[in-house]
Design an enzyme around this catalytic site. Sequence first.
Site, PDB file in Angstrom:
ATOM      1  N   SER A 140      15.370  28.702  44.555  1.00 15.69           N
ATOM      2  CA  SER A 140      16.701  28.088  44.527  1.00 15.69           C
ATOM      3  C   SER A 140      17.737  29.191  44.281  1.00 15.69           C
ATOM      4  CB  SER A 140      16.783  27.078  43.383  1.00 15.69           C
ATOM      5  OG  SER A 140      18.100  26.631  43.175  1.00 15.69           O
ATOM      6  N   TYR A 153      16.175  24.175  34.108  1.00 12.84           N
ATOM      7  CA  TYR A 153      15.900  24.166  35.558  1.00 12.84           C
ATOM      8  C   TYR A 153      16.019  25.588  36.117  1.00 12.84           C
ATOM      9  CZ  TYR A 153      16.191  23.383  40.555  1.00 12.84           C
ATOM     10  OH  TYR A 153      15.959  23.457  41.918  1.00 12.84           O
TER      11      TYR A 153
HETATM   12  P1  NDP Z   1      13.411  15.776  46.777  1.00 16.81           P
HETATM   13  O1  NDP Z   1      13.557  15.052  45.475  1.00 16.81           O
HETATM   14  O2  NDP Z   1      13.965  15.136  47.988  1.00 16.81           O
HETATM   15  O3  NDP Z   1      11.860  16.126  47.021  1.00 16.81           O
HETATM   16  C1  NDP Z   1      11.037  16.566  45.994  1.00 16.81           C
HETATM   17  C2  NDP Z   1       9.587  16.468  46.416  1.00 16.81           C
HETATM   18  O4  NDP Z   1       8.774  16.978  45.352  1.00 16.81           O
HETATM   19  C3  NDP Z   1       9.152  15.043  46.680  1.00 16.81           C
HETATM   20  O5  NDP Z   1       8.353  14.992  47.824  1.00 16.81           O
HETATM   21  C4  NDP Z   1       8.320  14.692  45.455  1.00 16.81           C
HETATM   22  O6  NDP Z   1       7.270  13.818  45.813  1.00 16.81           O
HETATM   23  C5  NDP Z   1       7.733  16.062  45.083  1.00 16.81           C
HETATM   24  N1  NDP Z   1       7.340  16.113  43.678  1.00 16.81           N
HETATM   25  C6  NDP Z   1       8.143  16.084  42.586  1.00 16.81           C
HETATM   26  N2  NDP Z   1       7.394  16.091  41.473  1.00 16.81           N
HETATM   27  C7  NDP Z   1       6.087  16.136  41.879  1.00 16.81           C
HETATM   28  C8  NDP Z   1       4.850  16.138  41.193  1.00 16.81           C
HETATM   29  N3  NDP Z   1       4.787  16.118  39.860  1.00 16.81           N
HETATM   30  N4  NDP Z   1       3.714  16.176  41.921  1.00 16.81           N
HETATM   31  C9  NDP Z   1       3.765  16.207  43.264  1.00 16.81           C
HETATM   32  N5  NDP Z   1       4.896  16.192  43.970  1.00 16.81           N
HETATM   33  C10 NDP Z   1       6.055  16.148  43.276  1.00 16.81           C
HETATM   34  O7  NDP Z   1      14.088  17.197  46.537  1.00 16.81           O
HETATM   35  P2  NDP Z   1      14.202  18.505  47.477  1.00 16.81           P
HETATM   36  O8  NDP Z   1      13.569  18.326  48.784  1.00 16.81           O
HETATM   37  O9  NDP Z   1      15.611  18.919  47.416  1.00 16.81           O
HETATM   38  O10 NDP Z   1      13.379  19.532  46.582  1.00 16.81           O
HETATM   39  C11 NDP Z   1      12.293  20.292  47.052  1.00 16.81           C
HETATM   40  C12 NDP Z   1      12.295  21.628  46.336  1.00 16.81           C
HETATM   41  O11 NDP Z   1      13.490  22.310  46.649  1.00 16.81           O
HETATM   42  C13 NDP Z   1      12.251  21.551  44.818  1.00 16.81           C
HETATM   43  O12 NDP Z   1      11.408  22.570  44.351  1.00 16.81           O
HETATM   44  C14 NDP Z   1      13.691  21.826  44.405  1.00 16.81           C
HETATM   45  O13 NDP Z   1      13.772  22.380  43.112  1.00 16.81           O
HETATM   46  C15 NDP Z   1      14.105  22.796  45.466  1.00 16.81           C
HETATM   47  N6  NDP Z   1      15.528  22.952  45.715  1.00 16.81           N
HETATM   48  C16 NDP Z   1      16.329  21.905  46.038  1.00 16.81           C
HETATM   49  C17 NDP Z   1      17.680  22.115  46.330  1.00 16.81           C
HETATM   50  C18 NDP Z   1      18.622  21.007  46.648  1.00 16.81           C
HETATM   51  O14 NDP Z   1      19.842  21.200  46.488  1.00 16.81           O
HETATM   52  N7  NDP Z   1      18.166  19.867  47.151  1.00 16.81           N
HETATM   53  C19 NDP Z   1      18.229  23.482  46.376  1.00 16.81           C
HETATM   54  C20 NDP Z   1      17.292  24.500  45.989  1.00 16.81           C
HETATM   55  C21 NDP Z   1      16.002  24.240  45.708  1.00 16.81           C
HETATM   56  P3  NDP Z   1       6.796  12.528  44.961  1.00 16.81           P
HETATM   57  O15 NDP Z   1       7.979  12.024  44.200  1.00 16.81           O
HETATM   58  O16 NDP Z   1       6.278  11.589  45.998  1.00 16.81           O
HETATM   59  O17 NDP Z   1       5.710  13.072  44.097  1.00 16.81           O
HETATM   60  C1  8X3 Z   2      19.010  23.101  43.470  1.00 16.95           C
HETATM   61  C2  8X3 Z   2      20.370  23.640  43.696  1.00 16.95           C
HETATM   62  O1  8X3 Z   2      22.584  24.154  42.549  1.00 16.95           O
HETATM   63  O2  8X3 Z   2      21.522  22.046  42.006  1.00 16.95           O
HETATM   64  O3  8X3 Z   2      18.143  24.093  43.092  1.00 16.95           O
HETATM   65  O4  8X3 Z   2      20.622  24.098  41.164  1.00 16.95           O
HETATM   66  S1  8X3 Z   2      21.304  23.460  42.261  1.00 16.95           S
END
Ligand code: NDP
Ligand code: 8X3
Length: 263
Positions: A140, A153
């Site tokens: 991130s 986080y």
């Molecule tokens: P979403 O919430 O849309 O997706 C998160 C995914 O992670 C889901 O498929 C969820 O599946 C899975 N997940 C969460 N906890 C668990 C667990 N304990 N076991 C297995 N699977 C898990 O968020 P994003 O797609 O945005 O996030 C994906 C990644 O990207 C994360 O690592 C996040 O930190 C990172 N990120 C996101 C950003 C954003 O702005 N959106 C920016 C930068 C990084 P389920 O609930 O079915 O288990």
């Molecule tokens: C997710 C992006 O800016 O919410 O990692 O931390 S931010």
Amino acid sequence: MNKTILITGATSGFGKAIAEIFAKNAYTVCITGRRKERLDELQKELETKYKVKVISSQFDVRDKEQVKTAIDDLKTKVERIDILVNNAGLAAGMSTIDEGDTDDWEQMIDTNIKGLLYVTRQVAPLMRKQAGGHIINIGSTAAKTVYRNGNVYCATKFAVDALTQAMRIDLLPFGIKVTAIHPGMAETEFSIVRFKGDEARAKSVYEGLNPLRPEDIADIAYYCATLPPHVCINDLVVTCLTQANSFYSIKEADRVAPAPKGD
Ligand code: NDP
Ligand code: 8X3
């Protein structure tokens, strides 16, 4: 032989979009997450649309035994795992360190750091045996710069950044590529999860920004994974045009308009 990709957290957001682009390009796709009905739905959709093999596996990355059982089972179904995308992750809550909820802290640490390690620990030996593979960790912008109320986080994502560098060193002799993709703000279910179902608050995070889409990150992951064998992208930070880093962004409306012709 078709290549195989394993994606954690494919029930939503980046993971789901990554599953789609690789399925579209004839990869065997292994999708994982906790929500079984979402996995079943996505499996059906990708198999029908792209006529590829999709294997779905329901487990919680925080549970070491579940991870081991799931990856052992997967190894009976596929010959190789060419690409692992460590994507499953979340933010829970936003508060100052003196007011933070320790259950939220544990959930983030257990998922974003320990979960990533548990999955990697099961998959890396297989890649070592294959003498090749590619691990893509989703970090991130929060892995590069901390922001107010983001404390734990951000710390988990700094850890992802450090582990990516460490993995690259450790796995170098085995021809295993290790890449970190660090996205900025993207409208997925991320903020809905962070704000515990408060959809209005989640929406307000992205208002007027024109944030990244899950497909943007999926395209980038596909690009990183399909470069020539001797090329490895180590570290990639990607934001939408209105975001400079973790704490500095502007609204699209505040962008300067082009100067009139002739100026
Ligand atoms: P979403 O919430 O849309 O997706 C998160 C995914 O992670 C889901 O498929 C969820 O599946 C899975 N997940 C969460 N906890 C668990 C667990 N304990 N076991 C297995 N699977 C898990 O968020 P994003 O797609 O945005 O996030 C994906 C990644 O990207 C994360 O690592 C996040 O930190 C990172 N990120 C996101 C950003 C954003 O702005 N959106 C920016 C930068 C990084 P389920 O609930 O079915 O288990
Ligand atoms: C997710 C992006 O800016 O919410 O990692 O931390 S931010």
